[in-house]
Design a protein around this motif. Structure first.
Motif, PDB file in Angstrom:
ATOM      1  N   THR A 128       0.828  -1.197   0.000  1.00 12.37           N
ATOM      2  CA  THR A 128       0.000   0.000   0.000  1.00 12.37           C
ATOM      3  C   THR A 128       0.870   1.257   0.000  1.00 12.37           C
ATOM      4  N   VAL A 129       0.463   2.237  -0.776  1.00 10.98           N
ATOM      5  CA  VAL A 129       1.210   3.486  -0.933  1.00 10.98           C
ATOM      6  C   VAL A 129       0.485   4.594  -0.168  1.00 10.98           C
ATOM      7  N   LYS A 130       1.224   5.297   0.672  1.00 14.43           N
ATOM      8  CA  LYS A 130       0.657   6.395   1.442  1.00 14.43           C
ATOM      9  C   LYS A 130       1.304   7.708   1.014  1.00 14.43           C
ATOM     10  N   GLY A 131       0.527   8.791   1.061  1.00 14.45           N
ATOM     11  CA  GLY A 131       1.074  10.102   0.739  1.00 14.45           C
ATOM     12  C   GLY A 131       0.762  10.600  -0.656  1.00 14.45           C
ATOM     13  N   LEU A 132      -0.031   9.854  -1.420  1.00 10.15           N
ATOM     14  CA  LEU A 132      -0.433  10.291  -2.763  1.00 10.15           C
ATOM     15  C   LEU A 132      -1.950  10.287  -2.875  1.00 10.15           C
ATOM     16  N   THR A 133      -2.475  11.262  -3.614  1.00 13.64           N
ATOM     17  CA  THR A 133      -3.901  11.357  -3.890  1.00 13.64           C
ATOM     18  C   THR A 133      -4.112  11.274  -5.396  1.00 13.64           C
ATOM     19  N   LEU A 134      -4.861  10.284  -5.835  1.00 11.98           N
ATOM     20  CA  LEU A 134      -5.100  10.110  -7.268  1.00 11.98           C
ATOM     21  C   LEU A 134      -6.151  11.090  -7.762  1.00 11.98           C
ATOM     22  N   GLU A 135      -5.932  11.642  -8.936  1.00 15.54           N
ATOM     23  CA  GLU A 135      -6.920  12.512  -9.575  1.00 15.54           C
ATOM     24  C   GLU A 135      -7.599  11.766 -10.721  1.00 15.54           C
ATOM     25  N   SER A 136      -8.918  11.684 -10.649  1.00 14.04           N
ATOM     26  CA  SER A 136      -9.723  11.012 -11.678  1.00 14.04           C
ATOM     27  C   SER A 136      -9.144   9.655 -12.068  1.00 14.04           C
ATOM     28  N   PRO A 137      -8.942   8.772 -11.093  1.00 10.56           N
ATOM     29  CA  PRO A 137      -8.332   7.472 -11.412  1.00 10.56           C
ATOM     30  C   PRO A 137      -9.219   6.645 -12.335  1.00 10.56           C
ATOM     31  N   GLN A 138      -8.603   5.908 -13.212  1.00  7.42           N
ATOM     32  CA  GLN A 138      -9.326   5.083 -14.178  1.00  7.42           C
ATOM     33  C   GLN A 138      -8.468   3.861 -14.525  1.00  7.42           C
ATOM     34  N   VAL A 139      -9.087   2.693 -14.503  1.00  8.76           N
ATOM     35  CA  VAL A 139      -8.363   1.468 -14.839  1.00  8.76           C
ATOM     36  C   VAL A 139      -7.854   1.550 -16.276  1.00  8.76           C
ATOM     37  N   LEU A 177       5.162   7.855   1.600  1.00 13.32           N
ATOM     38  CA  LEU A 177       5.782   9.048   1.028  1.00 13.32           C
ATOM     39  C   LEU A 177       5.279  10.320   1.699  1.00 13.32           C
ATOM     40  N   SER A 178       4.648  10.180   2.856  1.00 14.58           N
ATOM     41  CA  SER A 178       4.020  11.330   3.517  1.00 14.58           C
ATOM     42  C   SER A 178       5.029  12.332   4.059  1.00 14.58           C
ATOM     43  N   ASP A 179       6.202  11.860   4.455  1.00  9.63           N
ATOM     44  CA  ASP A 179       7.226  12.721   5.047  1.00  9.63           C
ATOM     45  C   ASP A 179       8.115  13.276   3.939  1.00  9.63           C
ATOM     46  N   ALA A 180       8.238  14.584   3.874  1.00  9.70           N
ATOM     47  CA  ALA A 180       9.052  15.215   2.832  1.00  9.70           C
ATOM     48  C   ALA A 180      10.541  14.976   3.022  1.00  9.70           C
ATOM     49  N   TRP A 197      15.056  10.791   0.470  1.00  9.46           N
ATOM     50  CA  TRP A 197      14.356  10.993  -0.798  1.00  9.46           C
ATOM     51  C   TRP A 197      15.308  10.943  -1.983  1.00  9.46           C
ATOM     52  N   ASP A 198      16.513  11.464  -1.801  1.00  4.46           N
ATOM     53  CA  ASP A 198      17.458  11.527  -2.916  1.00  4.46           C
ATOM     54  C   ASP A 198      18.410  10.335  -2.931  1.00  4.46           C
ATOM     55  N   ALA A 199      18.020   9.239  -2.301  1.00  5.43           N
ATOM     56  CA  ALA A 199      18.882   8.062  -2.222  1.00  5.43           C
ATOM     57  C   ALA A 199      19.055   7.412  -3.598  1.00  5.43           C
ATOM     58  N   ASP A 200      20.163   6.719  -3.743  1.00  6.80           N
ATOM     59  CA  ASP A 200      20.380   5.858  -4.909  1.00  6.80           C
ATOM     60  C   ASP A 200      19.659   4.546  -4.604  1.00  6.80           C
TER      61      ASP A 200
END
Length: 236
Positions: A128-139, A177-180, A197-200
């Motif tokens: 499960t992915v946290k910290g993102l909000t989908l806009e108009s999601p569509q399969v 991904l909630s924490d900047a 965030w900038d990790a290799d």
């Protein structure tokens, strides 16, 4: 003399084209790599059928049709085996990630395409992915997020692609991904792993597997991967 040579060249090209049209027909279609979709579904989605010309068939158009019609298919490669076999090689999404929104789960492939929806109660089956909000999601469509989350979405696609390529995605329970300042990943349902965030991530994920191999199978806790050149394990 020049005109004669041009006419001869044109005649030869025409003869070759006629030969290709008459003799190189698709007799057999072989589908490789499929499990979720049947061979017939894939062939039909690509608009391919026996009798098509082997050389005049637009392989790229057929590939796009298949990935558009069958969301779980990530990649398609079509090759010719003369005299009459067309081979369709597909890669299916086998371990999708998920974003919970609007009371359901939106399942994502490693390249960020929405492949399906599932009830919210089945979240424990996916990363499960946290910290993102989908806009108009569509399969069948790629994920779209608000402008302020686009950097996080790009990072997610990078991480998902690497996890898929390293065969690690099925071992991940969540990606936060909630924490900047940092990305936190639940791994093997035993470890909370923190990255910058900038990790290799290509290097860090290989390093993570090496660290886990050195731990006992019953150990749990946190793994700090934010430090350069080393990792810290905190039992818990």
């Amino acid at each position: 003399s020049f005109l004669y040579k041009v006419l001869v060249f044109a005649a030869i090209c025409g003869a070759i084209a006629v030969a290709l049209a008459l003799f190189f027909k698709v007799e057999t279609i072989s589908v490789v790599g499929n499990s979720r979709y049947s061979a017939d579904q894939i062939v039909e989605a690509g608009g391919i059928s026996p009798g098509d010309n082997m050389f005049f068939l637009n392989k790229y158009n057929a590939s796009e049709k298949i990935t558009s019609a069958l969301p779980y298919i990530e990649t398609v490669r079509i090759s010719r085996q003369l005299p009459g076999t067309l081979v369709v090689i597909v890669t299916e999404c086998t371990a999708p990630a998920a974003i919970q929104q609007e009371g359901k789960l939106w399942l994502l492939s490693g390249d960020g395409k929405i492949v399906d929806t599932k009830p919210a109660g089945s979240a424990d089956q996916y990363a499960t992915v946290k910290g993102l909000t989908l806009e108009s999601p569509q399969v069948g469509a790629d994920i779209q997020v608000p402008e302020e989350q686009q950097a996080a979405a790009r990072l997610l696609l990078t991480v998902l692609g690497l996890l898929r390529d390293k065969d690690m995605l099925s071992d991940v329970q969540s990606i936060d991904l909630s924490d900047a300042a940092s990305v936190v990943m639940r791994y093997l349902d035993r470890f909370d792993v923190t990255f910058r965030w900038d990790a290799d991530f290509d290097y860090k994920l290989d390093y993570l597997m090496a660290v886990v191999e050195r731990l006992e199978v019953n150990e749990t806790g946190a793994i700090d991967m934010t430090q350069e050149g080393k990792a810290s394990f905190i039992p818990g």
